[in-house]
Design an enzyme around this catalytic site. Sequence first.
Site, mmCIF file in Angstrom:
data_model
loop_
_atom_site.group_PDB
_atom_site.id
_atom_site.type_symbol
_atom_site.label_atom_id
_atom_site.label_comp_id
_atom_site.label_asym_id
_atom_site.label_seq_id
_atom_site.Cartn_x
_atom_site.Cartn_y
_atom_site.Cartn_z
ATOM 1 N N GLY A 1 107.519 -30.854 -41.515
ATOM 2 C CA GLY A 1 107.549 -30.871 -42.973
ATOM 3 C C GLY A 1 106.236 -30.522 -43.648
ATOM 4 C CE LYS A 2 102.177 -27.151 -40.205
ATOM 5 N NZ LYS A 2 103.352 -27.250 -39.296
ATOM 6 C CG LEU B 1 108.988 -31.315 -48.608
ATOM 7 C CD1 LEU B 1 109.491 -30.625 -49.861
ATOM 8 C CD2 LEU B 1 110.094 -32.134 -47.954
ATOM 9 C CE LYS C 1 101.604 -21.269 -42.140
ATOM 10 N NZ LYS C 1 102.759 -22.111 -41.834
ATOM 11 C CD GLU D 1 102.344 -24.968 -44.708
ATOM 12 O OE1 GLU D 1 103.269 -25.175 -43.893
ATOM 13 O OE2 GLU D 1 102.540 -24.493 -45.845
ATOM 14 N N GLY D 2 98.152 -25.217 -42.349
ATOM 15 C CA GLY D 2 97.966 -24.685 -41.004
ATOM 16 C C GLY D 2 99.269 -24.235 -40.376
ATOM 17 C CB ALA D 3 100.110 -21.883 -37.810
ATOM 18 N N GLY D 4 101.658 -24.994 -37.269
ATOM 19 C CA GLY D 4 101.893 -25.994 -36.233
ATOM 20 C C GLY D 4 100.890 -27.127 -36.299
#
Length: 212
Positions: free
Chosen positions: A16-17, A19, A34, A104-107
């Site tokens: 849910g990053k 959101l 991102k 926002e990061g990835a994973g």
Amino acid sequence: MATKPIFITGIGTGVGKSLVSAIITEALQADYWKPIQAGLDDGTDATTVQQYISNSNTTVHQEAYQLKMPASPHIAAAAENIVLEINTIQKAMPVTNNLFLVMEGAGGLMVPINQHQFIADVIKALNVPVILVSRNYLGSINHSLLTAMVCKQYNLPVIGWVFNDHYLHYEQEIVNWSGFPYIGSIPFTEQPNRQFVQEQATKIKERLIELL
């Protein structure tokens, strides 16, 4: 006044990053960025966040890397004969007049971006504080505390935890064991929308600003 960047990372993929990023972006009327998007077929996380935002102050910035394959960034990049570089991400970091920039990061933290570096290395190089997203599911205590350990090993400044979904009520235990503050808990919803994001943003805004 200098922009205050905030990096949103999670205890894994699908927690849910995006959101939570939208909720925090809405709460702070921040800009959003991102750095690495892997997977384009279902749209981008930036597009998703843009759809959730109600305020008129937020600017959604272009990614440093857009990769077609929905895979770990180092694999998606290799498929396009690209090597992801931290200095490229640093140079692409948006310059904004907004007080806050939500990134926002990835994973999760140990997702590789190349053969030698991970998302944690990106955060360290950018020198930004972190908000950790934990989704409540069987096994998430382990994943949450492992994430907290990596933050401590990398000496990353952590603002606190946002919990997403409800399985069992062990958020406070994760807060206590990790030593990182509680920001808020986002209830499960089948269909997130602008109204939901706005409601949750209002709910966590005071605590978020207190910790910032």
